[in-house]
Design a protein around this motif. Structure first.
Motif, PDB file in Angstrom:
ATOM      1  N   UNK A  23       0.834  -1.211   0.000  1.00 33.25           N
ATOM      2  CA  UNK A  23       0.000   0.000   0.000  1.00 33.25           C
ATOM      3  C   UNK A  23       0.866   1.257   0.000  1.00 33.25           C
ATOM      4  N   UNK A  24       1.965   1.239   0.768  1.00 32.32           N
ATOM      5  CA  UNK A  24       2.870   2.390   0.763  1.00 32.32           C
ATOM      6  C   UNK A  24       3.535   2.553  -0.597  1.00 32.32           C
ATOM      7  N   UNK A  25       3.881   1.447  -1.245  1.00 35.41           N
ATOM      8  CA  UNK A  25       4.483   1.519  -2.573  1.00 35.41           C
ATOM      9  C   UNK A  25       3.484   2.098  -3.583  1.00 35.41           C
ATOM     10  N   UNK A  26       2.247   1.632  -3.520  1.00 37.42           N
ATOM     11  CA  UNK A  26       1.218   2.168  -4.417  1.00 37.42           C
ATOM     12  C   UNK A  26       1.012   3.659  -4.153  1.00 37.42           C
ATOM     13  N   UNK A  27       1.023   4.059  -2.876  1.00 40.77           N
ATOM     14  CA  UNK A  27       0.889   5.469  -2.540  1.00 40.77           C
ATOM     15  C   UNK A  27       2.069   6.271  -3.072  1.00 40.77           C
ATOM     16  N   UNK A  43     -12.374  10.965 -13.317  1.00 38.21           N
ATOM     17  CA  UNK A  43     -12.325  10.619 -11.891  1.00 38.21           C
ATOM     18  C   UNK A  43     -12.767   9.187 -11.605  1.00 38.21           C
ATOM     19  N   UNK A  44     -13.685   8.652 -12.378  1.00 36.37           N
ATOM     20  CA  UNK A  44     -14.185   7.309 -12.101  1.00 36.37           C
ATOM     21  C   UNK A  44     -13.138   6.254 -12.414  1.00 36.37           C
ATOM     22  N   UNK A  45     -12.503   6.374 -13.553  1.00 38.58           N
ATOM     23  CA  UNK A  45     -11.518   5.372 -13.965  1.00 38.58           C
ATOM     24  C   UNK A  45     -10.277   5.373 -13.096  1.00 38.58           C
ATOM     25  N   UNK A  46      -9.760   6.552 -12.790  1.00 39.12           N
ATOM     26  CA  UNK A  46      -8.537   6.661 -11.994  1.00 39.12           C
ATOM     27  C   UNK A  46      -8.770   6.149 -10.577  1.00 39.12           C
ATOM     28  N   UNK A  47      -9.833   6.615  -9.926  1.00 38.54           N
ATOM     29  CA  UNK A  47     -10.066   6.181  -8.546  1.00 38.54           C
ATOM     30  C   UNK A  47     -10.416   4.704  -8.479  1.00 38.54           C
ATOM     31  N   UNK A  48     -11.136   4.197  -9.456  1.00 39.34           N
ATOM     32  CA  UNK A  48     -11.446   2.767  -9.471  1.00 39.34           C
ATOM     33  C   UNK A  48     -10.186   1.934  -9.668  1.00 39.34           C
ATOM     34  N   UNK A  49      -9.281   2.402 -10.514  1.00 35.52           N
ATOM     35  CA  UNK A  49      -8.045   1.679 -10.753  1.00 35.52           C
ATOM     36  C   UNK A  49      -7.209   1.598  -9.468  1.00 35.52           C
ATOM     37  N   UNK A  50      -7.042   2.724  -8.781  1.00 33.95           N
ATOM     38  CA  UNK A  50      -6.254   2.705  -7.555  1.00 33.95           C
ATOM     39  C   UNK A  50      -6.973   1.959  -6.433  1.00 33.95           C
ATOM     40  N   UNK A  55      -6.973  -2.684  -2.993  1.00 31.59           N
ATOM     41  CA  UNK A  55      -7.723  -3.863  -2.558  1.00 31.59           C
ATOM     42  C   UNK A  55      -6.932  -5.136  -2.805  1.00 31.59           C
ATOM     43  N   UNK A  56      -6.319  -5.246  -3.967  1.00 35.22           N
ATOM     44  CA  UNK A  56      -5.512  -6.441  -4.246  1.00 35.22           C
ATOM     45  C   UNK A  56      -4.266  -6.475  -3.366  1.00 35.22           C
ATOM     46  N   UNK A  57      -3.673  -5.321  -3.063  1.00 38.70           N
ATOM     47  CA  UNK A  57      -2.508  -5.288  -2.173  1.00 38.70           C
ATOM     48  C   UNK A  57      -2.879  -5.712  -0.758  1.00 38.70           C
ATOM     49  N   UNK A  58      -4.121  -5.496  -0.364  1.00 43.16           N
ATOM     50  CA  UNK A  58      -4.558  -5.899   0.973  1.00 43.16           C
ATOM     51  C   UNK A  58      -4.952  -7.377   1.035  1.00 43.16           C
ATOM     52  N   UNK A  59      -5.614  -7.857   0.007  1.00 44.48           N
ATOM     53  CA  UNK A  59      -6.199  -9.198   0.074  1.00 44.48           C
ATOM     54  C   UNK A  59      -5.283 -10.318  -0.413  1.00 44.48           C
ATOM     55  N   UNK A  60      -4.500 -10.077  -1.438  1.00 45.51           N
ATOM     56  CA  UNK A  60      -3.687 -11.159  -2.010  1.00 45.51           C
ATOM     57  C   UNK A  60      -2.681 -11.729  -1.015  1.00 45.51           C
ATOM     58  N   UNK A  61      -1.912 -10.921  -0.248  1.00 40.84           N
ATOM     59  CA  UNK A  61      -1.004 -11.527   0.732  1.00 40.84           C
ATOM     60  C   UNK A  61      -1.739 -12.361   1.795  1.00 40.84           C
TER      61      UNK A  61
END
Length: 155
Positions: A23-27, A43-50, A55-61
């Protein structure tokens, strides 16, 4: 406690650290390569992408940890059920709620950011993020208590 419980606790903690680092790396990528004009235009595409990246950075590990524990338990001949602790579920759900609120606030405020300079628009977006983070921290204890009651664990 048996070896699998100690191993589960250790691997969950390692997965949380990996999630936080991702999450810090993505930030960091977001702050260094992000253009405010792109957010205002889409705004919809950018915020949805991040949101999906966080979400994947939180759940996959976490999911890989549970899968690894399941495989290790199979080699030891122990029947292992995939189990997430209420504290872990509360932390991840709080972060997801904070990200969702941040995305909504950014999408709502991006429509009227056209007339401002980039520094004022960035300040407005940071205020949106702080508001969403505050709401998520406020909800954390309530979520943790609700999950603990649902799973019949102690809060």
């Amino acid at each position: 406690m048996n070896t699998v419980s100690y191993l589960q606790l250790g691997l969950e903690r390692i997965a949380i650290v990996i999630s936080i680092l991702l999450c810090l790396w993505i930030t960091g990528v977001l702050l260094t390569h992000f253009q405010l004009i792109a957010l205002i235009m889409n705004p919809y595409g950018i915020t949805l992408m991040y949101f999906v990246l966080y979400l994947s950075a939180l759940l996959i590990p976490q999911l890989l940890t549970q899968l690894g524990l399941w495989v290790l338990s199979a080699f030891k001949g122990i029947d292992y059920k995939i189990h997430f602790s209420p504290k872990l579920i509360a932390i991840i759900s709080t972060i997801i709620i904070g990200l969702a609120l941040s995305s909504l606030l950014i999408i709502m405020s991006s429509g009227w950011l056209y007339g401002f300079t980039e520094s004022i628009a960035t300040t407005i977006l940071l205020i949106d993020l702080l508001i969403a983070t505050g709401i998520a921290f406020y909800l954390h204890r309530r979520i943790r208590h609700w999950i603990s009651v649902r799973l019949n664990h102690q809060p």
